[in-house]
Design an enzyme around this catalytic site. Structure first.
Site, PDB file in Angstrom:
ATOM      1  CD  GLU A   1      -4.323  -6.112   2.761  1.00  0.00           C
ATOM      2  OE1 GLU A   1      -5.090  -5.548   3.399  1.00  0.00           O
ATOM      3  OE2 GLU A   1      -3.322  -5.908   2.750  1.00  0.00           O
TER       4      GLU A   1
ATOM      5  CD  GLU B   1      -3.171  -0.843   2.118  1.00  0.00           C
ATOM      6  OE1 GLU B   1      -2.884  -0.224   3.288  1.00  0.00           O
ATOM      7  OE2 GLU B   1      -4.350  -1.375   1.859  1.00  0.00           O
TER       8      GLU B   1
HETATM    9  C1  GAL Z   1      -4.350  -2.914   4.867  1.00  0.00           C
HETATM   10  C2  GAL Z   1      -2.832  -3.379   5.110  1.00  0.00           C
HETATM   11  C3  GAL Z   1      -2.973  -4.648   5.916  1.00  0.00           C
HETATM   12  C4  GAL Z   1      -3.571  -4.764   7.260  1.00  0.00           C
HETATM   13  C5  GAL Z   1      -5.239  -4.023   6.736  1.00  0.00           C
HETATM   14  C6  GAL Z   1      -6.059  -3.638   7.936  1.00  0.00           C
HETATM   15  O1  GAL Z   1      -4.425  -1.451   4.612  1.00  0.00           O
HETATM   16  O2  GAL Z   1      -2.297  -3.674   3.989  1.00  0.00           O
HETATM   17  O3  GAL Z   1      -1.616  -4.990   6.049  1.00  0.00           O
HETATM   18  O4  GAL Z   1      -3.144  -3.838   7.977  1.00  0.00           O
HETATM   19  O5  GAL Z   1      -5.062  -2.979   6.116  1.00  0.00           O
HETATM   20  O6  GAL Z   1      -6.134  -4.952   8.715  1.00  0.00           O
END
Ligand code: GAL
Length: 843
Positions: free
Chosen positions: A257, A188
């Protein structure tokens, strides 16, 4: 030999050679590539379903079962970050054992027949201490994290290369016949670039080039990074990603994600995400051309030891994931997603090769149709209205779509799945006490007083600079002299001590007595203490115990964030008015006495004198407790109920279970939460007013049949007799299913041309292994209302609803009942859409 046969032999040898080369090419050098539609493995475009399981958040003994459950849930890929600070705790000293045995984890995934997406980072965020960076990294001269900075780039490159080399040596990349099909560099970084400008853009270019140069033979991705340089694929992270498109037309649309829930922070309520909305978001992504989706998290697990980031990230990283913290299926989420994955896989041929058309089916309804050359067709029918059902016409049929839902038609005709129709059972879990309590011994340590001969300086120092995160704890101690003529000594109006700290928590001891506690939160780690202090004439001992609760893991240059008492520290209400203590002499001590003595370990725990029986400390700060216990005869996962305690840490047989803090109650608004409408992390919350985290997972493999040493350090006072060992098991199972709800069986029958009436869906109920269904708490075929745990009858109710389940289920571990009127004594209300709600108790 005639010249003909020589020629023939040569020809045969050459063709054998070619066959061998061909085989070698495809077995050893099978490559992974991509195009605009999908990741291509062995020449085949694939719709890939992936799930995050972070190896150090469970134990190696749990890994095979977690991976198998992921496979059974329909996953193709396991995604994990690589946790630099776990692998290189001090510079140049590496650790790849136990929970950090990355190679073993990847090999287990391979054995299960799944692929791996390896997110090397090495910045990982992940609510992990310092975002995965080792703390020593901060102290490399001239370093600045995650930007165009030579010392940083050198360090991150060295680690990245080490991991890639390790994977190559073990032949774990797909190009070598291994399971790793994708890698990730950075994490990110897009938002950072926006914040930091030109140097950040240079860093992106550098990181991309460096990664691609490593020649892994598999594609690299950069998540949340719109300008990811070619050939790196930029991917999306979020609760929904249907809106996303990659930065080049020749890259596939990937979602790295898909947040299955959200993390818990100490002081915050526990977020959850309804399965119907999660399934809706995934179907929406796939229907808009997405071809890779990763659930973050599929199993969240536990932040053991001091690995939680934050600050204030809880020890549980359950995440409301399809597999819960303890490794048990979270139902109906796991089952509903499994059904979704089956439905998507039935559409795979159309999705990876078909051309897409979009048809409007109404104001808020549409069809996405994928037709391919051989005549195949798959369709997704969506109702985006969050309030009402929609009846839509598509092809020569009508379809009823529940609010906020998508139906999947792998043959453009028959529905196999609707995201809002959950066919899988729901399990309600419970924590069952296994012990009456433990027989404790206790040891109290004293607050550390100012000592001229120890580590003493003028002024207040930043905490991390001193502890280097070797401990959560840092003592700041000083002396204050009070003249006998101070007015407060006579009028009893004690002075006020004010302490400003950069975080994260603080206990103040005056002359050995706890006289104030303050703590911040994830949103605002800073804190101010204002406390009346009972000073006496003469020398007073002021001891401040400053506590870090996980180092930050996100934000621009989080390495520069401070912790600890930076001041000012003031005393007001003296004859002289205010006295500034900030610039007097302070002595410093890193860690607790018990930490130095290793009281948590078998050998260290006998180095002090413990008291027992009636002398065991209750509600006393700075107390160590220990007990020895045997492993009870149960198969279920285990936890400690810490509800009666304040704040501290737990160890079992020398393993750190993590920080506990049940005294930090969850503030926020918890209420009913509908699956419809856009989800965000504050929408669906539990535990408001209660401990953010009450139960703490004890992995089975850390226990012996007997003689288990449990050690607890309590900072500010708790009731050890309230602690108990509990096991996690199923309390009850529910099904909540509409008659004629789409099922895989019916789809298969219809698609293969079976023309008689569809088969009724079934309610499947299953307790944990070893349990039996002991009673039917609720059963109604008709128009029941409510949710599992609190169903109520509606105006229409079949009078034999209970009988059906009592006859078929009691005394069994699992049972199935067909949802047909005749099973429940006849149709209780004709021409009304009915459903079955049932709740069975497991014991
Ligand atoms: C995303 C990040 C993950 C985790 C998630 C929240 O932005 O890439 O590593 O932190 O948020 O759980």
């Amino acid at each position: 030999m005639s010249s003909r046969s020589v020629m023939w032999n040569m020809l045969r040898n050459t063709s054998l050679c070619l066959v061998f080369m061909f085989l070698w090419f495809f077995s050893v050098k099978a490559t992974v590539s991509y195009d605009s539609k999908a990741i291509i493995i062995n020449g085949e475009r694939r719709i890939l379903i992936s799930g995050s399981i972070h190896y150090p958040r469970s134990t190696p003994e749990m890994w095979p079962d977690l991976i198998q459950k992921a496979k059974d849930g329909g996953l193709d890929v396991i995604q994990t970050y690589v946790f630099w600070n776990g692998h290189e705790p001090s510079q140049g000293k590496f650790y790849f054992e136990g929970r950090y045995d990355l190679v073993q984890f990847i090999k287990l995934v391979k054995e299960a027949g799944l692929y791996v997406h390896l997110r090397i980072g090495p910045y990982v965020c992940a609510e992990w201490n310092f975002g995965g960076f080792p703390v020593w990294l901060k102290y490399i001269p001239g370093i600045s994290f995650r930007t165009d900075n030579e010392p940083f780039k050198a360090a991150m490159e060295t680690f990245t290369k080490k991991i890639v080399q390790m994977m190559k040596t073990e032949e774990l990349f797909e190009s070598q016949g291994g399971p790793i099909i994708l890698a990730q560099i950075e994490n990110e970084y897009g938002p950072m670039e926006y914040e930091l400008g030109a140097p950040a853009r240079a860093y992106t270019e550098y990181a991309a080039k460096m990664a691609v140069g490593l020649g892994t033979g598999v594609p690299w991705i950069m998540c949340k990074q719109d300008d990811a340089p070619d050939p790196i694929i930029n991917t999306c992270n979020g609760f929904y990603c249907d809106w996303f498109s990659p930065n080049k037309a020749y890259k596939p649309k990937m979602w790295t994600e898909a947040w299955t829930g959200w993390f818990t922070e100490f002081g915050g309520p526990v977020p959850y995400r309804p399965a119907e909305d999660l399934a809706f978001s995934v179907a929406k992504f796939i229907q808009t051309g997405g071809s890779f989706i990763n659930y973050y998290m599929y199993h969240g697990g536990t932040n053991f030891g001091r690995t939680a980031g934050g600050p204030f990230i809880a020890t549980s990283y359950d995440y409301d994931a399809p597999i819960d913290e303890y490794g048990l299926l979270r139902q109906p989420k796991w089952g509903h997603l499994r059904d979704l994955h089956r439905a998507i896989k039935l559409c795979e041929p159309a999705l990876v090769s078909g051309e897409q058309t979009v048809l409007s089916l109404g104001n808020n309804q549409e069809a996405r149709v994928f037709k391919y050359k051989s005549g195949g067709c798959a369709a997704f029918l969506a109702n985006y209205n969050s309030e009402s059902f929609a009846k839509v016409a598509f092809g020569d049929m009508h379809y009823n779509l529940p609010p906020w839902s998508i139906s999947i038609l792998p043959d453009c005709k028959n529905t196999v799945f609707n995201t809002a129709r959950v066919g899988s059972q729901k399990s309600q879990m419970k924590m069952v006490p296994l012990t009456e309590g433990f027989s404790w011994k206790s040891y109290n340590e004293e607050p550390v007083s100012y000592d001229d001969n120890s580590n003493t300086v003028i002024g207040l120092l930043e905490q991390l600079n001193i502890t280097r995160d070797a401990s959560d704890y840092l003592w700041y101690s000083t002396d204050v002299n009070i003249e006998p003529d101070e007015a407060f000594l006579k009028n009893g109006q004690y002075p006020v001590l004010t302490v400003l700290s950069a975080g994260h928590a603080l206990h103040v001891f005056i002359n050995g007595q706890l006289s104030g506690t303050v703590y911040g939160s994830l949103e605002n780690p800073k804190l101010t203490l204002n406390s009346n202090v009972k000073l006496i004439a003469g020398i007073n001992k002021i001891s401040l115990l400053s506590i870090a609760v996980g180092l930050p893991n996100i934000g621009p240059h989080f390495e520069t964030w401070n912790a600890g008492v930076l001041g000012p520290v003031m005393l007001s209400g003296l004859n002289e008015g205010r006295r500034d203590l900030s610039w007097q002499k302070w002595s410093y001590k890193v860690g607790l006495e018990g930490e130095v003595l290793s009281l948590h370990s078998l050998s260290g725990s006998s180095s002090v004198e413990w008291v027992e029986g009636s002398l065991v400390a209750q509600k006393q700060p700075l107390t160590w407790y220990k007990t020895v216990f045997s492993l009870p005869d149960v198969d279920n996962p285990l936890a400690l109920d810490m509800g009666s305690m304040g704040k501290g840490q737990i160890w079992i047989n020398g393993h750190s279970i993590g920080r506990y803090w049940p005294a930090y109650k969850a503030s926020g608004t918890c209420g009913n939460c509908s699956y419809t409408g856009t989800y965000h992390e504050k929408k669906c919350l539990r535990n408001c007013g209660d401990a953010s985290q009450r139960w703490y997972h004890i992995p089975r493999s850390w226990l012996n049949p007997s003689g288990n040493l449990l050690v607890i350090f309590e900072e500010w006072g708790g009731e050890p007799n309230g602690i108990s060992l509990v096991s996690r098991t199923v309390e009850s199972v529910c099904a909540d299913i509409f008659e004629w709800q789409p099922t895989l069986l019916n789809y298969q029958r219809q698609a293969s041309g079976v023309i008689d009436r569809p088969v009724r869906p079934k309610a499947h109920l299953k307790c944990s292994p070893g349990q039996k269904i002991s009673s039917i708490k609720f059963a109604s075929f008709g128009t029941p209302q409510g949710v599992c745990g609190s169903f109520v009858e509606g105006s229409c109710h079949a009078h034999k609803s209970y009988d059906a389940f009592e006859k078929r289920c009691i005394g069994l571990e699992a049972c199935s009942v067909s949802i047909a009127p005749e099973v429940f004594g006849g149709d209780p209300c004709r021409n009304i859409l009915k459903k079955l709600s049932v709740e069975a108790i497991c014991s």
